[in-house]
Design a protein around this motif. Structure first.
Motif, mmCIF file in Angstrom:
data_model
loop_
_atom_site.group_PDB
_atom_site.id
_atom_site.type_symbol
_atom_site.label_atom_id
_atom_site.label_comp_id
_atom_site.label_asym_id
_atom_site.label_seq_id
_atom_site.Cartn_x
_atom_site.Cartn_y
_atom_site.Cartn_z
ATOM 1 N N THR A 260 0.805 -1.233 0.000
ATOM 2 C CA THR A 260 0.000 0.000 0.000
ATOM 3 C C THR A 260 0.831 1.273 0.000
ATOM 4 O OG1 THR A 260 -0.133 -0.074 2.425
ATOM 5 C CG2 THR A 260 -1.918 -1.133 1.194
ATOM 6 N N GLY A 261 2.044 1.211 0.537
ATOM 7 C CA GLY A 261 2.870 2.411 0.664
ATOM 8 C C GLY A 261 3.459 2.862 -0.664
ATOM 9 N N HIS A 262 3.916 4.100 -0.691
ATOM 10 C CA HIS A 262 4.552 4.653 -1.885
ATOM 11 C C HIS A 262 6.051 4.835 -1.642
ATOM 12 C CE1 HIS A 262 0.696 5.330 -3.760
ATOM 13 N NE2 HIS A 262 0.286 6.065 -2.736
ATOM 14 N N TYR A 263 6.818 4.534 -2.688
ATOM 15 C CA TYR A 263 8.267 4.702 -2.590
ATOM 16 C C TYR A 263 8.656 6.166 -2.773
ATOM 17 C CZ TYR A 263 9.048 -0.349 -2.845
ATOM 18 O OH TYR A 263 9.066 -1.698 -2.589
ATOM 19 N N LYS A 264 9.692 6.528 -2.059
ATOM 20 C CA LYS A 264 10.292 7.848 -2.179
ATOM 21 C C LYS A 264 11.797 7.637 -2.356
ATOM 22 C CE LYS A 264 11.449 11.796 0.799
ATOM 23 N NZ LYS A 264 12.867 11.376 0.908
ATOM 24 N N PRO A 265 12.458 8.420 -3.189
ATOM 25 C CA PRO A 265 13.915 8.280 -3.267
ATOM 26 C C PRO A 265 14.535 8.585 -1.915
ATOM 27 C CG PRO A 265 13.199 10.316 -4.312
ATOM 28 C CD PRO A 265 11.962 9.521 -4.033
ATOM 29 N N SER A 266 15.634 7.942 -1.588
ATOM 30 C CA SER A 266 16.262 8.108 -0.277
ATOM 31 C C SER A 266 17.089 9.392 -0.227
ATOM 32 C CB SER A 266 17.131 6.890 0.049
ATOM 33 O OG SER A 266 16.333 5.731 0.154
ATOM 34 N N VAL A 267 16.470 10.466 -0.657
ATOM 35 C CA VAL A 267 17.092 11.780 -0.594
ATOM 36 C C VAL A 267 16.234 12.664 0.309
ATOM 37 C CG1 VAL A 267 18.097 11.587 -2.899
ATOM 38 C CG2 VAL A 267 15.873 12.684 -2.621
ATOM 39 N N VAL A 268 16.864 13.676 0.877
ATOM 40 C CA VAL A 268 16.138 14.653 1.685
ATOM 41 C C VAL A 268 15.597 15.716 0.739
ATOM 42 C CG1 VAL A 268 16.296 16.330 3.559
ATOM 43 C CG2 VAL A 268 17.633 14.210 3.669
ATOM 44 N N PHE A 269 14.291 15.723 0.553
ATOM 45 C CA PHE A 269 13.658 16.706 -0.318
ATOM 46 C C PHE A 269 13.719 18.099 0.316
ATOM 47 C CE2 PHE A 269 10.530 14.393 -3.335
ATOM 48 C CZ PHE A 269 11.465 13.409 -3.578
ATOM 49 N N PHE A 270 13.586 19.113 -0.517
ATOM 50 C CA PHE A 270 13.415 20.454 0.014
ATOM 51 C C PHE A 270 12.148 20.472 0.873
ATOM 52 C CE2 PHE A 270 16.145 21.323 -3.618
ATOM 53 C CZ PHE A 270 17.083 22.178 -3.036
ATOM 54 N N GLY A 271 12.245 21.062 2.066
ATOM 55 C CA GLY A 271 11.126 21.087 2.986
ATOM 56 C C GLY A 271 11.045 19.874 3.888
ATOM 57 N N GLU A 272 11.985 18.943 3.776
ATOM 58 C CA GLU A 272 11.993 17.736 4.601
ATOM 59 C C GLU A 272 13.044 17.864 5.700
ATOM 60 O OE1 GLU A 272 12.421 12.852 4.065
ATOM 61 O OE2 GLU A 272 12.755 14.197 2.367
ATOM 62 N N ASN A 273 12.815 17.213 6.812
ATOM 63 C CA ASN A 273 13.769 17.239 7.922
ATOM 64 C C ASN A 273 15.023 16.440 7.594
ATOM 65 O OD1 ASN A 273 12.156 18.764 9.688
ATOM 66 N ND2 ASN A 273 11.083 16.942 10.424
#
Length: 372
Positions: A260-273
């Motif tokens: 059910t979950g969505h993948y995200k690249p293992s990078v710190v996006f702008f606006g992310e902690n």
């Protein structure tokens, strides 16, 4: 709490004019920086930004041909949008699908190899450095000059050149992670999943016809997609009959583990902690070092600038190599407006490390995704 935030213009953040344009002769800079490294007692921390990878044909953000310079209206996908918006995820993965192949095949440049040589007690042997020198590292009585690396880059080129003790401040493009259960996959394997789900896009990628779909590639491995209307204009100019593709048609999978979950690249996006463990380890690296060498960073992101501030507050000497203005200019004890590959190769030679491998690849204003 530390978010990844960024200033588009470094000059607007400076209250006084920077002396970054003062050019120090290369021979003088070489001797000064060699002395800086010798005085560090094998305990220098290196902080690198996008400028360290531009000689590998990966564009930066604020340089002469940087993303923000050529396109002041460029807006990256922010963390909050990626989490909340299905359309934002369609947009990101379509861009990343076209932009990841050159990141995967890009080779380190002389900056990466010179830094690896300065860390290791033996001369650099090329791409197999990390394997070939294991026995030499253990058996040699001579130590290198660099203890730790902190990099803002997500391309993995320091490790590819053989560097050790690399802390990736903003994560890595080479893995993806489920935002629900935490399951991780290799990004190159995930690329094949995306290719299977999007055969029309993959056909274009394999046929090297992608240039009509995007305007340029960015430092974080995505590309600026053209709108269907811009694609149509391209077709009219070049008599192309290729099908126009809209990023909203691009498919991405749910997690193969939880379903059910969505993948995200293992990078710190702008606006992310920034992860707390990363924040702690980078601060500790600075506090335990005898010197900080900053390379190829305008320090426009506070997550990097705070480390230079910490070094200054602690009384640690700071050297900075960057083409053009930097937010840390006033904090640096040594400041060089110089190409890092040229300067670091000269420094390695000055310190008796021999010839440094790697070639300088000048990026094009518009970068071909395949075969670039």
């Amino acid at each position: 709490m530390h978010l990844r935030i960024s200033l588009r213009s470094v000059s607007k953040a400076l209250s006084t004019a920077s002396d970054a344009t003062t050019k120090i002769p290369l021979a003088t800079a070489t001797k000064e920086l060699a002395s800086f490294l010798r005085d560090g007692g094998s305990n220098i921390t290196v902080l690198t930004g996008a400028g360290a990878s531009t000689d590998s044909a990966i564009p930066d953000y604020r340089g002469e041909n940087g993303t923000y310079t050529l396109n002041p209206d460029y807006k990256p996908v922010f963390f909050q949008a990626f989490v909340a918006s299905d359309e934002a995820r369609h947009r990101y993965w379509a861009r990343s699908f076209l932009g990841f192949p050159p990141i995967m095949t890009t080779e380190p440049n002389p900056t990466h190899y010179a830094l690896a040589a300065l860390q290791l007690p033996a001369p650099v042997q090329g791409p197999t450095l990390n394997v070939d020198n294991k026995s030499k590292v253990q058996g040699s009585s001579k130590s290198g000059y660099i203890r730790n690396f902190i990099t803002q880059n997500v391309d993995g080129l320091h490790q590819k050149a053989g560097a050790r003790n690399v802390i990736e401040l903003h994560g890595t493009l080479h893995q993806v992670k489920c935002m629900t259960c935490g399951h991780e996959e290799d990004r190159s394997d995930f690329q094949q999943v995306l290719a299977d789900l999007n055969p029309e896009w993959n056909d274009l990628l394999q046929s090297q016809s992608t240039s009509r779909l995007y305007t340029r590639m960015n430092a974080d491995g995505d590309v600026e997609l053209k709108t269907p209307e811009q694609q149509q204009h391209h077709q009219q100019e070049h008599s192309s009959m290729d099908k126009r593709l809209d990023y909203r048609t691009f498919q991405y999978p749910t997690c193969s583990c939880c379903g059910t979950g969505h993948y995200k690249p293992s990078v710190v996006f702008f606006g992310e902690n920034i992860p707390p463990a990363t924040k702690e380890s980078t601060s500790q690296a600075i506090l335990e070092s005898n010197g900080l060498l900053v390379i190829g960073s305008s320090l426009a992101t506070f997550s990097a600038f705070r480390l230079v501030q910490l070094a200054k507050q602690t009384g640690i000497p700071i050297a900075l190599i960057n083409l053009g203005q930097s937010r840390g200019d006033a904090l640096a004890d040594l400041r060089y407006d110089e190409n890092s590959s040229l300067l670091l190769k000269a420094v390695a030679h000055e310190l008796g490390l021999g010839d440094i491998p790697g070639t300088i690849k000048r990026r094009k204003r518009v970068m071909n995704v395949v075969g670039s």
